[in-house]
Design an enzyme around this catalytic site. Structure first.
Site, mmCIF file in Angstrom:
data_model
loop_
_atom_site.group_PDB
_atom_site.id
_atom_site.type_symbol
_atom_site.label_atom_id
_atom_site.label_comp_id
_atom_site.label_asym_id
_atom_site.label_seq_id
_atom_site.Cartn_x
_atom_site.Cartn_y
_atom_site.Cartn_z
ATOM 1 N N ARG A 171 -10.860 -1.258 -7.985
ATOM 2 C CA ARG A 171 -11.688 -1.095 -6.791
ATOM 3 C C ARG A 171 -13.130 -1.382 -7.189
ATOM 4 O O ARG A 171 -13.964 -0.479 -7.276
ATOM 5 C CB ARG A 171 -11.527 0.316 -6.220
ATOM 6 N N PRO A 172 -13.445 -2.634 -7.443
ATOM 7 C CA PRO A 172 -14.782 -2.981 -7.925
ATOM 8 C C PRO A 172 -15.851 -2.704 -6.874
ATOM 9 O O PRO A 172 -15.568 -2.640 -5.677
ATOM 10 C CB PRO A 172 -14.664 -4.477 -8.215
ATOM 11 N N ILE A 173 -17.086 -2.546 -7.343
ATOM 12 C CA ILE A 173 -18.192 -2.286 -6.423
ATOM 13 C C ILE A 173 -19.160 -3.459 -6.392
ATOM 14 O O ILE A 173 -20.321 -3.294 -6.027
ATOM 15 C CB ILE A 173 -18.931 -0.989 -6.806
ATOM 16 N N LYS A 205 -11.739 12.643 7.332
ATOM 17 C CA LYS A 205 -12.354 12.573 5.999
ATOM 18 C C LYS A 205 -13.169 11.297 5.825
ATOM 19 O O LYS A 205 -14.317 11.327 5.376
ATOM 20 C CB LYS A 205 -11.260 12.626 4.925
ATOM 21 N N ASN A 206 -12.586 10.160 6.181
ATOM 22 C CA ASN A 206 -13.240 8.880 5.939
ATOM 23 C C ASN A 206 -14.411 8.627 6.877
ATOM 24 O O ASN A 206 -15.191 7.704 6.651
ATOM 25 C CB ASN A 206 -12.222 7.744 6.050
ATOM 26 N N ASP A 231 -3.664 3.386 3.655
ATOM 27 C CA ASP A 231 -3.552 4.829 3.441
ATOM 28 C C ASP A 231 -2.257 5.414 3.998
ATOM 29 O O ASP A 231 -1.885 6.541 3.637
ATOM 30 C CB ASP A 231 -4.745 5.552 4.076
ATOM 31 N N CYS A 289 -9.129 8.204 -6.394
ATOM 32 C CA CYS A 289 -7.720 8.001 -6.709
ATOM 33 C C CYS A 289 -7.505 6.766 -7.568
ATOM 34 O O CYS A 289 -8.192 5.749 -7.414
ATOM 35 C CB CYS A 289 -6.911 7.851 -5.413
ATOM 36 N N ARG A 331 -7.719 16.802 -1.482
ATOM 37 C CA ARG A 331 -8.910 15.965 -1.279
ATOM 38 C C ARG A 331 -9.019 15.501 0.169
ATOM 39 O O ARG A 331 -10.136 15.231 0.653
ATOM 40 C CB ARG A 331 -8.874 14.739 -2.199
#
Length: 421
Positions: A121-123, A22-23, A307, A116, A399
């Site tokens: 989780r800043p960008i 997935k990643n 994870d 999630c 997901r």
């Protein structure tokens, strides 16, 4: 409502092929936007996040065909540069489409990403990367607009933290940029190396894969290509944790053992027998007793992956002795603890540290998946629980896992979907 039913205390036995990563595949799909032509990906997992990224690409104007594990993306007619909010808020990794749009169209618009709920989780690093490459960024009412009228320009980028997403953003923004880009402090996750190999296969020029220093020589255009996505190391690690919880003997195929070096070493420390066959990308996991205690600290690759923190916590809860887990990546990743306690686990948390007092068996209960990996962890815990466990809100699990019930049932688990959206 998606609901999974599990009856535990059945050992696992057999073998299974691990789905595509997935990643790895999601940034590859975003990268297809850079090419005014056709990209073919194989071993693509049939999961919700892939479906969401497909929706984004098709909205932008790409034609996509996903049959079996093969995905064909025809990006010749992309015309849109704004990603609809309904897709972006559903999946955080969609933010990397922004740099691909900048490279291809000279502009892009996105709202803040979702995914999630596992802490802040800043960008900010994503935006720093784009600004470094020459993009002008404006933020209004929760939307990010980026533009580069004369195109992006190569530069030196210094990442203060090896963020996977920011590294992907920098790579995609640099592929068609003028001159050379050097990324210092880049993430070293295997999915980053896969993305670089995928792009080089399309005609990009990227050096330094596997290190924290990447160099990208910008090119004028890419070409049609075909690429096979490697097996998902997190799915493989989850199923290895399932064997530790349920006991048994399982062969995991189509996964690179070196990408799981630290988790596999932790499994050995807990008493799991691990046999690796690198030549055929195969791992045999065997467990005959209750797992022993571990002290785990998560961190960027090659450290223990965040994870896999929840699935490992699940089998440690049914083990022996006192284990500790220190979460050093996402501060909100202990949301699954409440459900594990409902299943009889003895866990206490203090800020970013969890202390697990193992005992067996756990007990079946009705619980809810709060996030992707936490939901999978509940399925792992249910294998070591007496009686019936019902896991609700399992759309989170979908997901990232093609069909966790199918896979575990193949190995002999008493697990099934009661409801599936």
């Amino acid at each position: 409502m998606s609901v999974i039913q599990v009856f535990g205390l059945t050992p696992l036995k057999g073998e299974i092929s691990i789905q595509g990563s997935k990643n790895a595949v999601l940034p590859m799909m975003a990268a297809a936007v850079l090419h005014r032509g056709i990209t073919v990906l194989t071993n693509v997992p049939v999961i919700r996040d892939v479906a969401c990224m497909l929706d984004i690409l098709e909205f932008l104007g790409a034609r996509c065909c996903h049959k079996g594990d093969c995905l064909v993306i025809d990006a010749r007619n992309i015309t849109q540069t704004s990603i609809p909010e309904r897709y972006v808020t559903a999946m955080r990794s969609s933010i990397v489409v922004l740099s691909a749009l900048l490279g291809r169209m000279g502009e892009g618009c996105s709202c803040y990403p979702g995914g999630c709920l596992i802490g802040a989780r800043p960008i900010d690093l994503h935006l720093m990367v784009l600004k470094s490459l020459g993009a002008e960024i404006s933020e209004t009412e929760g939307h990010i607009r980026a533009a580069c009228g004369k195109g992006l320009t190569g530069t030196e980028i210094h990442l203060p933290y090896p963020s996977v997403g920011a590294t992907e953003q920098a790579i995609l923004g640099s592929v068609l940029a003028r001159d050379v880009t050097i990324i210092h402090g880049a993430a070293r996750e295997p999915e980053i190396s896969q993305l670089c190999r995928f792009l080089n296969n399309m005609g990009a020029v990227i050096c330094g894969m596997g290190t924290d220093h990447l160099m990208i020589q910008g090119v004028e255009e890419l070409h049609d290509s075909s690429f096979r996505v490697e097996g998902d190391r997190i799915v493989a690690g989850t199923y290895a944790a399932a064997v530790a919880a349920a006991t048994g003997s399982v062969i995991l195929r189509e996964v690179c053992p070196t990408e799981l070096e630290v988790p596999l070493e932790m499994l050995k420390q807990a008493g799991v027998s691990v046999r690796i066959e690198k030549c055929c990308k195969q791992i045999r996991i065997e467990m005959k007793q209750r797992p022993g205690c571990l002290n785990i600290k998560t961190g960027p690759y090659p450290q223990f992956p965040t994870d896999l923190q929840s699935p490992f916590m699940a089998f440690l809860a049914s083990g022996e002795g006192t284990s500790t887990i220190e979460e050093r990546v996402f501060e909100g990743r202990f949301a699954t603890v409440r459900s594990l306690i409902r299943m009889g686990a003895s866990i206490r948390t203090e800020e970013r540290k969890a202390v697990i007092e193992g005992h067996y068996p756990l007990k079946g209960a009705e619980v809810s998946a709060s996030d992707l990996r936490g939901g999978a962890a509940l399925a792992v815990a249910a294998l070591a629980a007496q009686g019936e466990t019902l896991i609700r809100d399992c759309h989170h699990i979908e997901r990232g896992y093609e069909d966790i019930c199918r896979d575990m049932a193949v190995l002999g688990a008493d697990i099934r979907w009661l409801e599936r959206e």
